[in-house]
Design a protein around this motif. Structure first.
Motif, PDB file in Angstrom:
ATOM      1  N   VAL A 142       4.167   8.578   2.525  1.00  0.00           N
ATOM      2  CA  VAL A 142       4.370   9.668   1.573  1.00  0.00           C
ATOM      3  C   VAL A 142       4.333  11.006   2.296  1.00  0.00           C
ATOM      4  CG1 VAL A 142       3.389   8.386  -0.378  1.00  0.00           C
ATOM      5  CG2 VAL A 142       1.899   9.796   1.050  1.00  0.00           C
ATOM      6  N   GLU A 143       4.950  11.999   1.680  1.00  0.00           N
ATOM      7  CA  GLU A 143       4.889  13.367   2.193  1.00  0.00           C
ATOM      8  C   GLU A 143       3.718  14.130   1.596  1.00  0.00           C
ATOM      9  OE1 GLU A 143       6.776  14.779   4.570  1.00  0.00           O
ATOM     10  OE2 GLU A 143       7.756  12.835   4.849  1.00  0.00           O
ATOM     11  N   GLY A 144       3.332  13.752   0.387  1.00  0.00           N
ATOM     12  CA  GLY A 144       2.232  14.416  -0.305  1.00  0.00           C
ATOM     13  C   GLY A 144       1.528  13.414  -1.185  1.00  0.00           C
ATOM     14  N   TRP A 145       0.772  13.926  -2.176  1.00  0.00           N
ATOM     15  CA  TRP A 145      -0.068  13.037  -2.977  1.00  0.00           C
ATOM     16  C   TRP A 145       0.262  13.104  -4.464  1.00  0.00           C
ATOM     17  CZ3 TRP A 145      -1.717  10.555   0.938  1.00  0.00           C
ATOM     18  CH2 TRP A 145      -2.185  11.195   2.093  1.00  0.00           C
ATOM     19  N   ASP A 146       1.469  13.468  -4.826  1.00  0.00           N
ATOM     20  CA  ASP A 146       1.803  13.672  -6.238  1.00  0.00           C
ATOM     21  C   ASP A 146       2.680  12.533  -6.764  1.00  0.00           C
ATOM     22  OD1 ASP A 146       1.906  14.887  -8.729  1.00  0.00           O
ATOM     23  OD2 ASP A 146       2.305  16.881  -7.896  1.00  0.00           O
ATOM     24  N   ARG A 147       3.055  12.653  -8.042  1.00  0.00           N
ATOM     25  CA  ARG A 147       3.844  11.615  -8.693  1.00  0.00           C
ATOM     26  C   ARG A 147       5.185  11.408  -8.004  1.00  0.00           C
ATOM     27  NH1 ARG A 147       1.550  15.308 -11.556  1.00  0.00           N
ATOM     28  NH2 ARG A 147       0.057  14.870 -13.238  1.00  0.00           N
ATOM     29  N   ALA A 148       5.840  12.508  -7.618  1.00  0.00           N
ATOM     30  CA  ALA A 148       7.143  12.406  -6.961  1.00  0.00           C
ATOM     31  C   ALA A 148       7.042  11.659  -5.641  1.00  0.00           C
ATOM     32  CB  ALA A 148       7.727  13.807  -6.733  1.00  0.00           C
ATOM     33  N   ASP A 149       5.928  11.818  -4.939  1.00  0.00           N
ATOM     34  CA  ASP A 149       5.741  11.116  -3.673  1.00  0.00           C
ATOM     35  C   ASP A 149       5.597   9.616  -3.900  1.00  0.00           C
ATOM     36  OD1 ASP A 149       5.470  13.557  -1.889  1.00  0.00           O
ATOM     37  OD2 ASP A 149       3.871  13.932  -3.339  1.00  0.00           O
ATOM     38  N   ALA A 187      -6.639   8.446   3.698  1.00  0.00           N
ATOM     39  CA  ALA A 187      -5.502   7.523   3.612  1.00  0.00           C
ATOM     40  C   ALA A 187      -5.613   6.429   4.664  1.00  0.00           C
ATOM     41  CB  ALA A 187      -4.192   8.292   3.768  1.00  0.00           C
ATOM     42  N   TYR A 188      -6.049   6.807   5.848  1.00  0.00           N
ATOM     43  CA  TYR A 188      -6.228   5.831   6.924  1.00  0.00           C
ATOM     44  C   TYR A 188      -7.336   4.850   6.568  1.00  0.00           C
ATOM     45  CZ  TYR A 188      -7.102   3.967  11.613  1.00  0.00           C
ATOM     46  OH  TYR A 188      -7.287   3.142  12.702  1.00  0.00           O
ATOM     47  N   LEU A 189      -8.442   5.355   6.011  1.00  0.00           N
ATOM     48  CA  LEU A 189      -9.567   4.498   5.661  1.00  0.00           C
ATOM     49  C   LEU A 189      -9.189   3.530   4.543  1.00  0.00           C
ATOM     50  CD1 LEU A 189     -12.407   7.186   5.732  1.00  0.00           C
ATOM     51  CD2 LEU A 189     -11.923   5.444   7.467  1.00  0.00           C
ATOM     52  N   ARG A 190      -8.415   3.993   3.560  1.00  0.00           N
ATOM     53  CA  ARG A 190      -8.006   3.102   2.470  1.00  0.00           C
ATOM     54  C   ARG A 190      -7.016   2.053   2.977  1.00  0.00           C
ATOM     55  NH1 ARG A 190      -7.750   7.816  -2.299  1.00  0.00           N
ATOM     56  NH2 ARG A 190      -9.874   8.550  -1.785  1.00  0.00           N
ATOM     57  N   LEU A 191      -6.182   2.437   3.941  1.00  0.00           N
ATOM     58  CA  LEU A 191      -5.289   1.469   4.566  1.00  0.00           C
ATOM     59  C   LEU A 191      -6.097   0.425   5.346  1.00  0.00           C
ATOM     60  CD1 LEU A 191      -2.395   0.574   5.154  1.00  0.00           C
ATOM     61  CD2 LEU A 191      -2.365   2.177   7.078  1.00  0.00           C
ATOM     62  N   LEU A 192      -7.154   0.868   6.020  1.00  0.00           N
ATOM     63  CA  LEU A 192      -8.036  -0.071   6.708  1.00  0.00           C
ATOM     64  C   LEU A 192      -8.645  -1.062   5.731  1.00  0.00           C
ATOM     65  CD1 LEU A 192     -10.179   1.896   9.350  1.00  0.00           C
ATOM     66  CD2 LEU A 192      -8.323   0.268   9.763  1.00  0.00           C
ATOM     67  N   GLY A 193      -9.069  -0.571   4.576  1.00  0.00           N
ATOM     68  CA  GLY A 193      -9.628  -1.459   3.561  1.00  0.00           C
ATOM     69  C   GLY A 193      -8.601  -2.471   3.080  1.00  0.00           C
ATOM     70  N   PHE A 216       0.866  -1.180   0.000  1.00  0.00           N
ATOM     71  CA  PHE A 216       0.000   0.000   0.000  1.00  0.00           C
ATOM     72  C   PHE A 216       0.901   1.228   0.000  1.00  0.00           C
ATOM     73  CE2 PHE A 216      -2.133   3.499   2.257  1.00  0.00           C
ATOM     74  CZ  PHE A 216      -3.237   3.659   1.433  1.00  0.00           C
ATOM     75  N   LEU A 217       0.782   2.073  -1.006  1.00  0.00           N
ATOM     76  CA  LEU A 217       1.561   3.302  -1.089  1.00  0.00           C
ATOM     77  C   LEU A 217       0.627   4.490  -0.841  1.00  0.00           C
ATOM     78  CD1 LEU A 217       3.898   2.810  -4.192  1.00  0.00           C
ATOM     79  CD2 LEU A 217       4.266   2.153  -1.810  1.00  0.00           C
ATOM     80  N   GLY A 218       0.913   5.247   0.219  1.00  0.00           N
ATOM     81  CA  GLY A 218       0.089   6.423   0.481  1.00  0.00           C
ATOM     82  C   GLY A 218      -0.223   6.649   1.942  1.00  0.00           C
ATOM     83  N   ALA A 219       0.398   5.883   2.836  1.00  0.00           N
ATOM     84  CA  ALA A 219       0.175   6.119   4.262  1.00  0.00           C
ATOM     85  C   ALA A 219       0.810   7.450   4.660  1.00  0.00           C
ATOM     86  CB  ALA A 219       0.782   4.988   5.096  1.00  0.00           C
ATOM     87  N   ARG A 220       0.110   8.189   5.525  1.00  0.00           N
ATOM     88  CA  ARG A 220       0.636   9.494   5.894  1.00  0.00           C
ATOM     89  C   ARG A 220       0.499   9.800   7.379  1.00  0.00           C
ATOM     90  NH1 ARG A 220      -0.520  15.058   2.517  1.00  0.00           N
ATOM     91  NH2 ARG A 220       0.905  16.404   3.681  1.00  0.00           N
ATOM     92  N   ASP A 221      -0.632   9.484   7.970  1.00  0.00           N
ATOM     93  CA  ASP A 221      -0.808   9.690   9.402  1.00  0.00           C
ATOM     94  C   ASP A 221      -1.816   8.672   9.909  1.00  0.00           C
ATOM     95  OD1 ASP A 221      -3.503  10.692   9.093  1.00  0.00           O
ATOM     96  OD2 ASP A 221      -2.615  12.575   8.432  1.00  0.00           O
ATOM     97  N   ASP A 222      -2.029   8.669  11.214  1.00  0.00           N
ATOM     98  CA  ASP A 222      -2.898   7.660  11.816  1.00  0.00           C
ATOM     99  C   ASP A 222      -4.237   8.217  12.260  1.00  0.00           C
ATOM    100  OD1 ASP A 222       0.012   6.206  13.352  1.00  0.00           O
ATOM    101  OD2 ASP A 222      -1.039   5.554  11.550  1.00  0.00           O
ATOM    102  N   ARG A 223      -4.632   9.394  11.752  1.00  0.00           N
ATOM    103  CA  ARG A 223      -5.909   9.963  12.161  1.00  0.00           C
ATOM    104  C   ARG A 223      -7.046   9.226  11.461  1.00  0.00           C
ATOM    105  NH1 ARG A 223      -4.389  16.295  11.664  1.00  0.00           N
ATOM    106  NH2 ARG A 223      -2.872  15.457  10.196  1.00  0.00           N
ATOM    107  N   PRO A 224      -7.932   8.598  12.243  1.00  0.00           N
ATOM    108  CA  PRO A 224      -8.946   7.704  11.672  1.00  0.00           C
ATOM    109  C   PRO A 224      -9.907   8.367  10.698  1.00  0.00           C
ATOM    110  CG  PRO A 224      -8.748   7.361  14.041  1.00  0.00           C
ATOM    111  CD  PRO A 224      -7.961   8.589  13.707  1.00  0.00           C
ATOM    112  N   SER A 225     -10.055   9.677  10.747  1.00  0.00           N
ATOM    113  CA  SER A 225     -11.018  10.336   9.867  1.00  0.00           C
ATOM    114  C   SER A 225     -10.466  10.591   8.475  1.00  0.00           C
ATOM    115  CB  SER A 225     -11.463  11.670  10.483  1.00  0.00           C
ATOM    116  OG  SER A 225     -10.342  12.540  10.621  1.00  0.00           O
ATOM    117  N   ARG A 226      -9.173  10.345   8.270  1.00  0.00           N
ATOM    118  CA  ARG A 226      -8.548  10.697   6.995  1.00  0.00           C
ATOM    119  C   ARG A 226      -8.725   9.600   5.950  1.00  0.00           C
ATOM    120  NH1 ARG A 226      -5.211  15.197   7.484  1.00  0.00           N
ATOM    121  NH2 ARG A 226      -5.867  16.309   9.357  1.00  0.00           N
TER     122      ARG A 226
END
Length: 349
Positions: A219-226, A193-199, A181-191
């Motif tokens: 990742v630091e952000g949501w772009d191609r470089a990230d 990225a967190y929900l997609r990681l849960l899935g 899974f590429l795109g983890a950023r923080d552990d706040r349940p409302s976000r």
């Protein structure tokens, strides 16, 4: 000279009220009369004065849409869909981007254009529930985006967990087992990225496949470089996946670039699924399998909900019934299979 309702009424041989009923698509007009009035409208080139109509209601006829970044293709495509949906209700859309910064999101929500707009559609990233709970501006607000808030505002958002599970299920069905899974950023349940990681975790668990945290790329952000940086970090650490589920298409595209540079084949060595169904993903050297949120439905539900709330705000004067309490509106999504999982020549399915 401009053509008015009176001119249309005279041409059609009906009352001004009948012409108004036809223009506003109201009932109680016979098909024959409606056709005659429409013919008069076409013959005379009559165009309703939408601005005057809004002003008579004490409105400006302008809705605001505030998203994190208009340079992100997803938000650009969504903005276009919102503009089209608003036009169906005779509204113009004023666009703003907040850069995902809390101070700019606060500025948008606290009435900086209170005399300009009739309502606001907002995709917040950094606002906390208390920020919105303390919002002094009374212009109707509808939230979009996947961050959840337990607040008295309508919210339009797809089911992130279900969408992520569909992506992972597709990869599992193809026989892949080391799914990153590429795109983890923080552990706040409302976000999101967190929900997609849960899935990701939930679908692996249900299938009896261990979820290897070493295959989670931050990742630091949501772009191609990230995406490129996250994929390179996994490979440099010797964590070789046989599939990647990316937070969004841009991250997936960046990851695929790194794979090509390292001599890895997509999908033979690593299958890839993105999220958002950006146009860019359909035209790469390897077309991208992706989760496609129904952007048209998101836009239509958000605009329709906001128009409902504006009408509700006018209810004391008009007697219009409102839509009730806050609503969670969930548009659909689809998994679009392309070459990054199905191989060369795969058509959209």
């Amino acid at each position: 000279m401009s053509v008015g309702l009176k001119d249309v009424a005279a041409r059609a041989g009906v009352s001004i009220k009948t012409v108004s009923n036809v223009v506003n698509n109201r009932l109680h007009v016979t098909p024959a009369t409606r056709e005659r009035v429409q013919q008069a409208i076409d013959d005379l080139g009559y165009r309703p004065n939408v601005t005057a109509r809004h002003l008579r209601k004490g409105r400006t006829g302008i809705l605001a849409l505030a998203v994190p970044e208009l340079g992100n293709p997803y938000f650009a495509e969504l903005a276009g869909a919102v503009i089209d949906a608003a036009a169906e209700h005779d509204y113009t859309v004023l666009l703003d981007h907040t850069q995902g910064r809390r101070e700019r999101e606060l500025l948008v929500t606290r009435g900086f254009r209170a005399r300009v707009i009739d309502g606001l559609i907002l995709n917040p990233l950094e606002l906390e529930p208390e920020d919105l709970a303390q919002r002094p501006e009374d212009a109707p607000l509808v939230l979009i985006g996947e961050r959840r808030y337990d607040l008295p505002y309508d919210h339009v958002a797809i089911d992130n967990i279900a969408a992520a599970r569909a992506a992972v299920r597709h990869l599992l069905d193809l026989g892949r087992r080391r799914i990153a899974f590429l795109g983890a950023r923080d552990d706040r349940p409302s976000r999101p990225a967190y929900l997609r990681l849960l899935g990701w975790r939930a679908e692996l668990a249900e299938s009896g496949v261990p979820a290897d945290d070493a295959l989670i790329g931050t990742v630091e952000g949501w772009d191609r470089a990230d995406g490129a940086a996250a994929m390179a970090a996994l490979l440099d650490a010797g964590r070789m996946p046989d599939a990647v589920f990316a937070y969004n298409d841009l991250i997936a595209i960046g990851a695929m670039r790194v794979m090509a540079e390292r001599g890895l084949r997509v999908p033979e060595d690593v299958a890839v699924v993105g999220f958002d169904d950006l146009t860019e993903g359909r035209y790469g050297a390897v077309t991208l399998t992706t989760v496609a949120p129904d952007k048209q439905a998101i836009a239509g539900l958000a605009v329709g909900s906001l128009v409902d709330r504006i009408a509700q705000a006018d209810a004391p004067a008009s007697g219009t019934a409102g839509p009730g309490g806050p609503r969670l509106l969930q548009p659909g999504f689809a998994l679009v299979e392309r070459e990054s999982t199905r191989g060369a020549g795969a058509a959209d399915s």
